[in-house]
Write an enzyme that holds these catalytic residues in place. Sequence first.
Site, PDB file in Angstrom:
ATOM      1  N   CYS A 116     -17.848 -32.159  24.096  1.00  0.00           N
ATOM      2  CA  CYS A 116     -18.051 -33.159  22.916  1.00  0.00           C
ATOM      3  C   CYS A 116     -17.184 -34.303  23.048  1.00  0.00           C
ATOM      4  O   CYS A 116     -17.267 -35.013  22.312  1.00  0.00           O
ATOM      5  CB  CYS A 116     -17.829 -32.265  21.815  1.00  0.00           C
ATOM      6  N   HIS A 256     -15.670 -37.084  15.790  1.00  0.00           N
ATOM      7  CA  HIS A 256     -17.003 -36.379  16.209  1.00  0.00           C
ATOM      8  C   HIS A 256     -17.285 -35.370  15.022  1.00  0.00           C
ATOM      9  O   HIS A 256     -16.595 -34.613  14.447  1.00  0.00           O
ATOM     10  CB  HIS A 256     -16.170 -35.489  17.483  1.00  0.00           C
ATOM     11  N   ASN A 286     -24.197 -30.985  14.798  1.00  0.00           N
ATOM     12  CA  ASN A 286     -23.436 -31.367  16.019  1.00  0.00           C
ATOM     13  C   ASN A 286     -24.313 -31.767  17.224  1.00  0.00           C
ATOM     14  O   ASN A 286     -24.835 -30.652  17.748  1.00  0.00           O
ATOM     15  CB  ASN A 286     -22.283 -30.174  16.561  1.00  0.00           C
TER      16      ASN A 286
HETATM   17  O1  UT7 Z   1     -18.175 -29.585  19.191  1.00  0.00           O
HETATM   18  C1  UT7 Z   1     -17.361 -28.550  19.637  1.00  0.00           C
HETATM   19  C2  UT7 Z   1     -16.284 -27.771  19.072  1.00  0.00           C
HETATM   20  N1  UT7 Z   1     -16.908 -26.803  18.105  1.00  0.00           N
HETATM   21  C3  UT7 Z   1     -16.343 -26.914  16.732  1.00  0.00           C
HETATM   22  O2  UT7 Z   1     -15.635 -27.644  16.355  1.00  0.00           O
HETATM   23  C4  UT7 Z   1     -16.766 -25.665  15.848  1.00  0.00           C
HETATM   24  C5  UT7 Z   1     -15.402 -25.147  15.219  1.00  0.00           C
HETATM   25  N2  UT7 Z   1     -15.511 -23.929  14.423  1.00  0.00           N
HETATM   26  C6  UT7 Z   1     -16.293 -23.895  13.321  1.00  0.00           C
HETATM   27  O3  UT7 Z   1     -16.899 -25.156  13.124  1.00  0.00           O
HETATM   28  C7  UT7 Z   1     -16.274 -22.609  12.436  1.00  0.00           C
HETATM   29  O4  UT7 Z   1     -15.285 -21.915  12.903  1.00  0.00           O
HETATM   30  C8  UT7 Z   1     -17.785 -22.058  12.457  1.00  0.00           C
HETATM   31  C9  UT7 Z   1     -18.652 -22.927  11.442  1.00  0.00           C
HETATM   32  C10 UT7 Z   1     -18.305 -21.647  13.470  1.00  0.00           C
HETATM   33  C11 UT7 Z   1     -17.458 -20.554  11.634  1.00  0.00           C
HETATM   34  O5  UT7 Z   1     -16.873 -20.880  10.268  1.00  0.00           O
HETATM   35  P1  UT7 Z   1     -15.594 -19.856   9.879  1.00  0.00           P
HETATM   36  O6  UT7 Z   1     -15.332 -20.254   8.412  1.00  0.00           O
HETATM   37  O7  UT7 Z   1     -14.723 -20.010  10.806  1.00  0.00           O
HETATM   38  O8  UT7 Z   1     -16.321 -18.564   9.840  1.00  0.00           O
HETATM   39  P2  UT7 Z   1     -15.900 -17.340  10.865  1.00  0.00           P
HETATM   40  O9  UT7 Z   1     -16.339 -17.299  12.072  1.00  0.00           O
HETATM   41  O10 UT7 Z   1     -14.422 -16.670  10.473  1.00  0.00           O
HETATM   42  O11 UT7 Z   1     -16.952 -16.346   9.849  1.00  0.00           O
HETATM   43  C12 UT7 Z   1     -16.652 -15.744   8.814  1.00  0.00           C
HETATM   44  C13 UT7 Z   1     -17.488 -14.677   8.020  1.00  0.00           C
HETATM   45  C14 UT7 Z   1     -17.693 -13.554   9.163  1.00  0.00           C
HETATM   46  O12 UT7 Z   1     -18.093 -12.591   8.442  1.00  0.00           O
HETATM   47  P3  UT7 Z   1     -17.107 -11.329   8.046  1.00  0.00           P
HETATM   48  O13 UT7 Z   1     -16.559 -11.011   9.483  1.00  0.00           O
HETATM   49  O14 UT7 Z   1     -15.915 -12.116   7.501  1.00  0.00           O
HETATM   50  O15 UT7 Z   1     -17.794 -10.369   7.420  1.00  0.00           O
HETATM   51  C15 UT7 Z   1     -19.133 -13.745   9.993  1.00  0.00           C
HETATM   52  O16 UT7 Z   1     -19.913 -12.998  10.551  1.00  0.00           O
HETATM   53  O17 UT7 Z   1     -19.211 -15.229   8.267  1.00  0.00           O
HETATM   54  C16 UT7 Z   1     -19.945 -14.550   8.978  1.00  0.00           C
HETATM   55  N3  UT7 Z   1     -20.836 -15.741   9.462  1.00  0.00           N
HETATM   56  C17 UT7 Z   1     -21.910 -15.942   8.646  1.00  0.00           C
HETATM   57  N4  UT7 Z   1     -22.483 -15.842   7.644  1.00  0.00           N
HETATM   58  C18 UT7 Z   1     -23.678 -16.316   7.194  1.00  0.00           C
HETATM   59  C19 UT7 Z   1     -20.910 -16.328  10.662  1.00  0.00           C
HETATM   60  N5  UT7 Z   1     -21.950 -17.030  10.914  1.00  0.00           N
HETATM   61  C20 UT7 Z   1     -22.666 -17.144   9.777  1.00  0.00           C
HETATM   62  C21 UT7 Z   1     -23.639 -17.603   9.093  1.00  0.00           C
HETATM   63  N6  UT7 Z   1     -24.312 -17.454   7.958  1.00  0.00           N
HETATM   64  N7  UT7 Z   1     -24.395 -18.575   9.813  1.00  0.00           N
END
Ligand code: UT7
Length: 331
Positions: A116, A256, A286
Amino acid sequence: MSKITAAITGVGAYLPEYKLTNQILETMVDTNDEWITSRTGIKERRILKEEGKGTSFLAIKAAQDLIDKKGIDPKDIELVIVATATPDMKAASTAAFTATKIGAVNAFSFDLEAACSSFLFGMSVASSYIESGKYKNVLLIGADKNSSFINYKDRATCIIFGDGAGAVLFEPNHEGLGLQDELLKSNGEGREFLQATYGGSSYPITADTFQEGKQYIFQEGKTVFKNAVFNMADVTKRILERNNLTHNDISWLAAHQANKRIIEATANRVAVDPEKVMMNIHKYGNTTSATLPLLLHDYESQLKKGDKIIFAAFGGGFTWGSIYFKWAYNS
Ligand code: UT7
């Protein structure tokens, strides 16, 4: 003779027509519009659907948009850099194909890959060629067809990424406008947290490995999130300090577009006012190497000659950095 600086003198863009909305994703994986919007800020992303068309298709369209807008002769372009994490093919340069197709027949060309951060690092490379006096017309394109390595059954990644391209022309400037300072970094310890494991030279795809699905992008979202905020804020602060700038001096933050919360948290740490923070993640998601030029494209009409822009990016590798830039023209 005044020092030569490297200015951006034109911007072009291309986005595929197909819009993959949050509502459509709701029918594909276990997710919902509220979760995606509140966690990422994304409402829709563009996807290049046509079979056999890769990143060069996006790059060519963005470059053509720039060439038409500026009315330049592609034969005058001396170097074409395609910043991308999703080249068309292995072994064959995406930039070479792009340059030939846009009629830049006198240019040499190469791909630049830094996940990225590809476009940000490309700004440094393009500027160095201009500042050295070696070349006068450098075309930098940021293009990615992320849909080519997304598993549309994985809700953790398929909601984030989109396809798109943006192009900018770098030319010499004698008024001190363009790139002022840069702080670019990388740390290979980070690659375990964001990668597509199979399909490269370490793990070529075989019939067996294909079944495992590790040719698709994987990320440990929380770790990437924390590193993105910490590191983008850190380099941005240092760039401001060493150029004797405060947040009040800054016209724009062009960060970004990976997650609206990452951008807001970074802006908050460097105390940049929200109205100075460029944002278009809601429309495109993204787009990896295309996020920064797409910001310039969408905000071009609001940019004024002399505007002080801080660019920041973070991506796989890890790679990251910040660039202090002075805009060179009024639209
Ligand atoms: O450009 C390259 C670099 N990439 C980035 O900068 C991305 C960086 N990371 C992020 O943007 C975030 O971490 C994400 C958007 C990928 C995820 O958000 P988060 O707030 O960190 O969520 P999480 O991964 O901790 O997941 C929280 C909960 C989980 O459920 P439990 O375990 O709490 O029951 C996930 O399974 O949300 C669940 N979850 C979803 N729920 C509904 C994960 N993805 C989804 C989804 N829809 N699409």
